[in-house]
Design a protein around this motif. Structure first.
Motif, PDB file in Angstrom:
ATOM      1  N   PHE A 133       0.831  -1.204   0.000  1.00 58.77           N
ATOM      2  CA  PHE A 133       0.000   0.000   0.000  1.00 58.77           C
ATOM      3  C   PHE A 133       0.864   1.252   0.000  1.00 58.77           C
ATOM      4  O   PHE A 133       0.496   2.268  -0.583  1.00 58.77           O
ATOM      5  N   THR A 134       2.032   1.161   0.643  1.00 63.14           N
ATOM      6  CA  THR A 134       2.954   2.290   0.620  1.00 63.14           C
ATOM      7  C   THR A 134       3.422   2.564  -0.798  1.00 63.14           C
ATOM      8  O   THR A 134       3.557   3.725  -1.222  1.00 63.14           O
ATOM      9  N   LEU A 135       3.672   1.486  -1.572  1.00 68.24           N
ATOM     10  CA  LEU A 135       4.122   1.629  -2.953  1.00 68.24           C
ATOM     11  C   LEU A 135       2.978   1.869  -3.927  1.00 68.24           C
ATOM     12  O   LEU A 135       3.222   2.141  -5.103  1.00 68.24           O
ATOM     13  N   GLY A 136       1.741   1.725  -3.461  1.00 71.98           N
ATOM     14  CA  GLY A 136       0.593   1.927  -4.333  1.00 71.98           C
ATOM     15  C   GLY A 136       0.461   0.869  -5.416  1.00 71.98           C
ATOM     16  O   GLY A 136       0.076   1.179  -6.551  1.00 71.98           O
ATOM     17  N   LEU A 137       0.750  -0.390  -5.089  1.00 74.56           N
ATOM     18  CA  LEU A 137       0.716  -1.460  -6.077  1.00 74.56           C
ATOM     19  C   LEU A 137      -0.721  -1.841  -6.420  1.00 74.56           C
ATOM     20  O   LEU A 137      -1.604  -1.799  -5.556  1.00 74.56           O
ATOM     21  N   ASP A 138      -0.948  -2.222  -7.686  1.00 75.13           N
ATOM     22  CA  ASP A 138      -2.264  -2.724  -8.054  1.00 75.13           C
ATOM     23  C   ASP A 138      -2.390  -4.176  -7.598  1.00 75.13           C
ATOM     24  O   ASP A 138      -1.457  -4.754  -7.032  1.00 75.13           O
ATOM     25  N   VAL A 168      -5.180  -4.565   9.782  1.00 80.62           N
ATOM     26  CA  VAL A 168      -4.833  -4.076  11.120  1.00 80.62           C
ATOM     27  C   VAL A 168      -4.722  -5.254  12.089  1.00 80.62           C
ATOM     28  O   VAL A 168      -3.771  -5.356  12.867  1.00 80.62           O
ATOM     29  N   ALA A 169      -5.697  -6.162  12.019  1.00 78.88           N
ATOM     30  CA  ALA A 169      -5.677  -7.335  12.897  1.00 78.88           C
ATOM     31  C   ALA A 169      -4.517  -8.257  12.568  1.00 78.88           C
ATOM     32  O   ALA A 169      -3.817  -8.746  13.468  1.00 78.88           O
ATOM     33  N   ILE A 170      -4.274  -8.491  11.291  1.00 70.74           N
ATOM     34  CA  ILE A 170      -3.232  -9.441  10.893  1.00 70.74           C
ATOM     35  C   ILE A 170      -1.842  -8.921  11.250  1.00 70.74           C
ATOM     36  O   ILE A 170      -1.015  -9.645  11.824  1.00 70.74           O
ATOM     37  N   VAL A 171      -1.557  -7.666  10.912  1.00 65.43           N
ATOM     38  CA  VAL A 171      -0.241  -7.107  11.219  1.00 65.43           C
ATOM     39  C   VAL A 171      -0.037  -7.060  12.728  1.00 65.43           C
ATOM     40  O   VAL A 171       1.059  -7.322  13.234  1.00 65.43           O
ATOM     41  N   GLY A 172      -1.098  -6.732  13.469  1.00 70.67           N
ATOM     42  CA  GLY A 172      -0.974  -6.721  14.925  1.00 70.67           C
ATOM     43  C   GLY A 172      -0.712  -8.098  15.501  1.00 70.67           C
ATOM     44  O   GLY A 172       0.220  -8.291  16.292  1.00 70.67           O
ATOM     45  N   LEU A 173      -1.520  -9.084  15.096  1.00 71.75           N
ATOM     46  CA  LEU A 173      -1.401 -10.433  15.665  1.00 71.75           C
ATOM     47  C   LEU A 173      -0.097 -11.113  15.281  1.00 71.75           C
ATOM     48  O   LEU A 173       0.447 -11.908  16.059  1.00 71.75           O
ATOM     49  N   ILE A 208       0.485   0.650   7.873  1.00 71.16           N
ATOM     50  CA  ILE A 208      -0.921   0.742   8.279  1.00 71.16           C
ATOM     51  C   ILE A 208      -1.411   2.182   8.242  1.00 71.16           C
ATOM     52  O   ILE A 208      -2.534   2.464   7.795  1.00 71.16           O
ATOM     53  N   TYR A 209      -0.561   3.117   8.665  1.00 73.91           N
ATOM     54  CA  TYR A 209      -1.002   4.525   8.656  1.00 73.91           C
ATOM     55  C   TYR A 209      -1.175   5.043   7.228  1.00 73.91           C
ATOM     56  O   TYR A 209      -2.095   5.810   6.942  1.00 73.91           O
ATOM     57  N   SER A 210      -0.294   4.588   6.328  1.00 76.55           N
ATOM     58  CA  SER A 210      -0.431   5.020   4.933  1.00 76.55           C
ATOM     59  C   SER A 210      -1.686   4.443   4.294  1.00 76.55           C
ATOM     60  O   SER A 210      -2.217   5.003   3.344  1.00 76.55           O
ATOM     61  N   LEU A 211      -2.167   3.319   4.817  1.00 75.06           N
ATOM     62  CA  LEU A 211      -3.357   2.681   4.280  1.00 75.06           C
ATOM     63  C   LEU A 211      -4.629   3.401   4.701  1.00 75.06           C
ATOM     64  O   LEU A 211      -5.531   3.635   3.894  1.00 75.06           O
ATOM     65  N   SER A 212      -4.706   3.760   5.986  1.00 77.16           N
ATOM     66  CA  SER A 212      -5.961   4.325   6.501  1.00 77.16           C
ATOM     67  C   SER A 212      -5.854   5.790   6.918  1.00 77.16           C
ATOM     68  O   SER A 212      -6.854   6.501   6.938  1.00 77.16           O
ATOM     69  N   GLY A 213      -4.664   6.234   7.278  1.00 85.01           N
ATOM     70  CA  GLY A 213      -4.498   7.597   7.766  1.00 85.01           C
ATOM     71  C   GLY A 213      -5.162   7.828   9.105  1.00 85.01           C
ATOM     72  O   GLY A 213      -5.440   8.973   9.487  1.00 85.01           O
ATOM     73  N   SER A 214      -5.406   6.760   9.844  1.00 85.69           N
ATOM     74  CA  SER A 214      -6.123   6.855  11.110  1.00 85.69           C
ATOM     75  C   SER A 214      -5.214   6.452  12.271  1.00 85.69           C
ATOM     76  O   SER A 214      -4.632   5.366  12.251  1.00 85.69           O
ATOM     77  N   LEU A 272      -3.720   2.554  14.370  1.00 87.95           N
ATOM     78  CA  LEU A 272      -2.419   2.260  14.967  1.00 87.95           C
ATOM     79  C   LEU A 272      -2.575   1.759  16.403  1.00 87.95           C
ATOM     80  O   LEU A 272      -1.916   0.807  16.823  1.00 87.95           O
ATOM     81  N   ILE A 273      -3.474   2.411  17.147  1.00 87.94           N
ATOM     82  CA  ILE A 273      -3.747   1.965  18.518  1.00 87.94           C
ATOM     83  C   ILE A 273      -4.352   0.567  18.498  1.00 87.94           C
ATOM     84  O   ILE A 273      -3.992  -0.303  19.303  1.00 87.94           O
ATOM     85  N   LEU A 274      -5.278   0.350  17.566  1.00 89.27           N
ATOM     86  CA  LEU A 274      -5.926  -0.955  17.450  1.00 89.27           C
ATOM     87  C   LEU A 274      -4.905  -2.034  17.079  1.00 89.27           C
ATOM     88  O   LEU A 274      -4.968  -3.156  17.588  1.00 89.27           O
ATOM     89  N   MET A 275      -3.960  -1.688  16.206  1.00 91.46           N
ATOM     90  CA  MET A 275      -2.931  -2.639  15.799  1.00 91.46           C
ATOM     91  C   MET A 275      -2.068  -3.049  17.004  1.00 91.46           C
ATOM     92  O   MET A 275      -1.756  -4.228  17.181  1.00 91.46           O
ATOM     93  N   VAL A 276      -1.713  -2.091  17.833  1.00 89.42           N
ATOM     94  CA  VAL A 276      -0.943  -2.414  19.037  1.00 89.42           C
ATOM     95  C   VAL A 276      -1.774  -3.295  19.966  1.00 89.42           C
ATOM     96  O   VAL A 276      -1.255  -4.234  20.583  1.00 89.42           O
ATOM     97  N   GLY A 277      -3.078  -2.987  20.054  1.00 87.63           N
ATOM     98  CA  GLY A 277      -3.960  -3.815  20.877  1.00 87.63           C
ATOM     99  C   GLY A 277      -4.001  -5.252  20.385  1.00 87.63           C
ATOM    100  O   GLY A 277      -3.956  -6.194  21.186  1.00 87.63           O
TER     101      GLY A 277
END
Length: 501
Positions: free
Chosen positions: A53-58, A210-215, A405-411, A415-420
């Motif tokens: 997502f950072t690279l903007g790949l299709d 978010v869940a996958i990267v966090g877990l 994750i931040y580049s994907l959602s901008g939220s 990020l807090i949810l990912m740490v959770g």
């Protein structure tokens, strides 16, 4: 004729300079990830998904990159198994039984090259099997209705959970946690919020990535911190690397048999590369008998599990692409990537987006050749990667996860949810509760609920509609057997102890 035209379409996509570059990069990164003990393909793919997502790949480019990482990690897992007696991932466990003794006997280079060739044979045959079998299975999938899909999703939970843990109750608990998380958000039927706690951030539900990267990724960071950054050291010295032609020729039939066994194991939802590696090794051991010398450093004991686990990795892509059901933990992560990119795996994928499917298959054929060329002459470079200290690896993993994750959602909430989720993943693993069923529940929970609701609507609430076809009944039987059988077969499938000094 259709096959040739589809392959031509695939290679027109795969041979574009940019796609070819992504495949080579994915192979290189995947081999490094596989060589590092403990990471494995699931964690590796989860860590690197934010890059797409950072690279903007299709969709095609992202899938080519991640599947190349997947195949590369399967190749790389053998390196630490042979040199350190520590499996790079669970499927590489069987490789330690003969790989490490062969390395201690002064043949570390031979063991690495032989295992690389076996990995190539297994992955290549699996890719050819994917190319030939997937379109036929996709046509069969058109026969599926809501009852069949509900039973299929249940089969995925039962079999994947059964293979993911030594305790069926813990697997069931993990699946329930995932299903509960999938219910968060606005109900599609009633339009009412569920389990949101009044938070507007949760109205859209939990993002898969978010869940996958966090877990996976963030939880892995916590384990690095807990280990105080302990690094690894090479247990066996690697001298000259040459091609052991004699061993390769002596194990050619072993590679072919093991590839077939592994591919079949990979197609089964939930079996994955671990079972493929185990079955391939045990099959060859039973054929060789007591005089085979398995466990003492014989070439067949290296070729069999490596061909088996790489063939199973390719086989696991078949149900993911044709049915939308992951065949392993890593393909569950890949499924989340596709869904995030608005690509729906299933029977219509082959007709709606043929460039994605056939571009992927052609890229995998190319990636196998690239991996073979990388893992023979460049094996000493990957061995040096094992010396990377945790204090260097840790910041890189953390940075990639957060920036991606931040580049994907901008939220910031994500990020807090990912740490959770990272904290949740850490405690689940400390309690020996598998995280793969949690991911599966998040991924398939919504689809499973929709299938059940459609089935109940069509049948006017008659629960027997779920058993209304031979396909559905077959899936129900397989689901019960897949959940119950490991309770009786646990001693047979018990992980063998690696050879120690």
């Amino acid at each position: 004729m259709d096959l040739l035209s589809n392959l031509a379409l695939g290679f027109s996509v795969a041979l574009s300079p940019y796609t070819l570059f992504l495949a080579v990069c994915g192979c290189f990164l995947g081999t490094i990830i596989g060589a590092l003990p403990g990471l494995g393909p699931s964690n590796g793919v989860a860590i690197l998904i934010p890059i797409t997502f950072t690279l903007g790949l299709d969709a095609t480019s992202a899938l080519v990159l991640m599947t190349s990482v997947y195949y590369g990690a399967m190749y790389g897992g053998r390196i630490s198994s042979i040199l350190l007696n520590i499996p790079g991932d669970e499927p590489a466990l069987m490789t330690t039984l003969d790989g490490y003794p062969m390395a201690k006997a002064g043949r570390a280079g031979d063991a690495l090259v032989l295992s690389g060739v076996a990995s190539f044979v297994g992955a290549l045959l699996a890719t050819l099997g994917l190319m030939l079998l997937a379109p036929s299975l996709a046509r069969v999938a058109f026969l599926f209705g809501p009852a069949e899909y509900f039973a299929l999703y249940l089969l995925a939970f039962c079999t994947l959970g059964g293979m993911a843990s030594n305790n069926q109750a813990k697997s069931a608990l993990a699946a329930c946690i995932g299903l509960g998380i999938s219910m968060i958000g606005v109900d599609n039927s009633s339009g009412l919020p569920r389990l949101t706690g009044g938070s507007l951030h949760l109205m859209d539900g939990i993002d898969f990535l978010v869940a996958i990267v966090g877990l996976f990724a963030v939880a892995e960071v916590f384990f690095f911190i807990e280990s105080h950054g302990k690094g690894s050291s090479i247990g066996v010295k690697l001298d000259k690397v040459r091609i052991p032609w004699k061993d390769i020729m002596a194990t050619k039939w072993t590679m072919l048999r093991s590839s077939g066994v592994g591919f079949i194991a990979g197609i089964l939802p939930g079996a994955g590369a671990s079972l493929g590696s185990f079955l391939a090794y045990m099959t060859e051991k039973s054929i060789a008998g007591e005089k085979g010398g398995f466990g003492t450093g014989v070439p067949k004991g290296i070729a069999a599990p490596e061909a088996g686990n790489n063939a199973a990795a390719g086989g696991a892509l078949v149900p993911m692409l044709t049915l939308g059901v992951p065949g392993s933990g890593t393909t569950a992560v890949l499924l989340a990537l596709l869904m995030t990119l608005n690509i729906t795996p299933g029977p219509t994928l082959f007709t709606d987006r043929p460039e994605v499917v056939w571009g992927l298959i052609a890229s995998l054929l190319i990636a196998n050749v690239v991996l073979l060329l990388m893992n023979v002459p460049m094996v000493k470079i990957f061995v040096k990667i094992l010396m990377v200290p945790a204090w260097v690896l840790l910041p890189g993993v953390t940075m990639i996860s957060f920036v991606g994750i931040y580049s994907l959602s901008g939220s910031y909430f994500d990020l807090i949810l990912m740490v959770g989720f990272g904290v949740l993943g850490y405690f689940l693993r400390k309690l020996d509760i598998p995280t793969v069923p949690v991911i599966l529940g998040i991924l398939l929970g919504g689809k499973m609920e929709d299938a059940l609701r459609r089935a109940m609507t069509l049948s006017d609430g008659d629960a027997m509609y779920l058993f209304s076809s031979p396909i559905a009944i077959g899936f129900w039987i397989a689901a019960v057997a897949g959940f119950v059988a490991p309770m009786f077969l646990r001693n047979i499938l018990k992980k063998p102890q690696a050879v120690t000094d």
